[in-house]
Motif scaffolding. Structure first.
Motif, short mmCIF file in Angstrom:
data_model
loop_
_atom_site.label_atom_id
_atom_site.label_comp_id
_atom_site.label_asym_id
_atom_site.label_seq_id
_atom_site.Cartn_x
_atom_site.Cartn_y
_atom_site.Cartn_z
N ASP A 140 14.95 34.86 18.23
CA ASP A 140 14.94 35.88 17.18
C ASP A 140 16.13 35.73 16.26
N VAL A 141 17.29 35.38 16.82
CA VAL A 141 18.50 35.24 16.00
C VAL A 141 18.34 34.09 15.02
N PHE A 142 17.86 32.94 15.49
CA PHE A 142 17.71 31.78 14.62
C PHE A 142 16.55 31.94 13.64
N ALA A 143 15.51 32.64 14.04
CA ALA A 143 14.35 32.82 13.15
C ALA A 143 14.51 34.00 12.21
N GLY A 144 15.49 34.88 12.46
CA GLY A 144 15.65 36.06 11.63
C GLY A 144 14.55 37.08 11.86
N THR A 145 14.22 37.29 13.11
CA THR A 145 13.13 38.22 13.46
C THR A 145 13.64 39.28 14.42
N LEU A 146 12.78 40.26 14.66
CA LEU A 146 13.09 41.37 15.55
C LEU A 146 11.80 41.85 16.18
#
Length: 314
Positions: A140-146
């Motif tokens: 999630d951190v690398f993809a910019g997701t939540l």
């Protein structure tokens, strides 16, 4: 609750998913993926009995990449972040700005998931989710997701109790423009829960909120008015003004309907024999508006009174 800001500078209140719900969703997804992988492997093994060992090894690696990694990526891309496990647990993957994910987001999450979930048996993902303030793993951190919770238990809406009839309309000239929304929300939450609070605690909260309102408006309540009654009357005045603005805009007319009336006895409190003096600023030596502090020194919010403090002055 997590505050996410969209590209239009709109603050979204989203509830991030935590490790227990995410682990359950991941377990369901992995169970489904492994079942599909085993079925496909059996079919491919039967079809490739005549091939040599090198070809079988290449087919096995291709199946691993296509089913265990490519499958979740395809599902999250097509479903916009709702795999079977997340659908069962009421979760969804969204971008940092609250929008739906795309293929590149699912690709990064799937590639990192192969490392932090499959190769480490979920240890790295669990540690990262526990450390993160919003429960995010490395993917999630690398993809910019939540990952957020879509299904939240609905709470029964509780209306703000009306003020005593003898206070309705007493603050029609009060300037409420300097009162922030945070203070309005705190007052509303107190009024909807004041009957559940301890009388002493409720009286203390009402006095503090009333003091903040007095500071923002510069007008002290009439002498002898309990703090909770003062709060209810001010909130009622704001609601009446909002209703007048809405009706005036809908009818495109300058005349506004009168404020909603409150029937005697609707709040369960009788009107006082002598109404309190009108509200007005009282100058003190510092030049700021002063006067009797609501709910302090009046004796109306003692141990024998309720936490609402709506009893009229004697």
């Amino acid at each position: 609750m997590s505050e996410l800001v969209t590209g239009d500078a709109v603050v979204l209140g989203l509830r991030p998913a935590r490790l227990p719900s995410r682990a359950l969703a991941a377990a369901i997804d992995l169970a489904v993926v492994f079942c599909v992988f085993m079925l496909v492997s059996v079919v491919v093994a039967i079809a490739s009995v005549t091939l040599d060992e090198a070809a079988v090894a290449a087919i096995t690696v291709a199946l691993f990449l296509l089913v265990l990694i490519g499958g979740p990526i395809a599902v999250e891309t097509l479903s916009h972040g709702r795999s079977l496990g997340k659908l069962a647990c009421g979760l969804r993957v969204v971008r940092d700005d609250g929008g739906p994910i795309r293929f590149r987001h699912a690709l990064v999450r799937g590639a990192m998931g192969a490392v932090e979930i499959l190769m480490t048996f979920g240890v790295v993902a669990s540690i990262a989710s526990l450390v993160s303030a919003r429960g995010r793993r490395l993917g999630d951190v690398f993809a910019g997701t939540l990952v957020i919770r879509e299904r939240v238990a609905a709470k029964r809406s509780v209306g703000v109790p009306p003020p005593p009839p003898w206070l309705v309309g007493r603050f029609s000239q009060l300037d409420l423009s300097a009162v922030p929304d945070e203070l309005w929300l705190a007052v509303r939450q107190y009024l909807t829960r004041m009957h559940q609070l301890d009388p002493g605690v409720g009286g203390s909260i009402a006095g503090r909120l009333a003091d903040e309102l007095v500071t923002r408006t510069g007008i002290a309540p009439p002498q002898g008015v309990p703090a909770a009654a003062f709060l209810a009357a001010v909130v009622h005045e704001r609601q009446a003004r909002d209703a007048r603005r809405v009706f005036a805009g809908a009818r495109n007319s300058s005349s506004a309907p009168p404020a909603p009336s409150v029937l005697p006895g609707a709040t369960g409190f009788a009107a006082p024999a002598t109404p309190p003096a009108p509200a007005g600023p009282v100058a003190d030596g510092s030049g700021a508006a002063g006067g009797p502090r609501p709910g302090h020194g009046t004796g109306q919010e003692g141990a024998g009174a309720s936490s609402a403090g709506f009893a009229p002055p004697g």
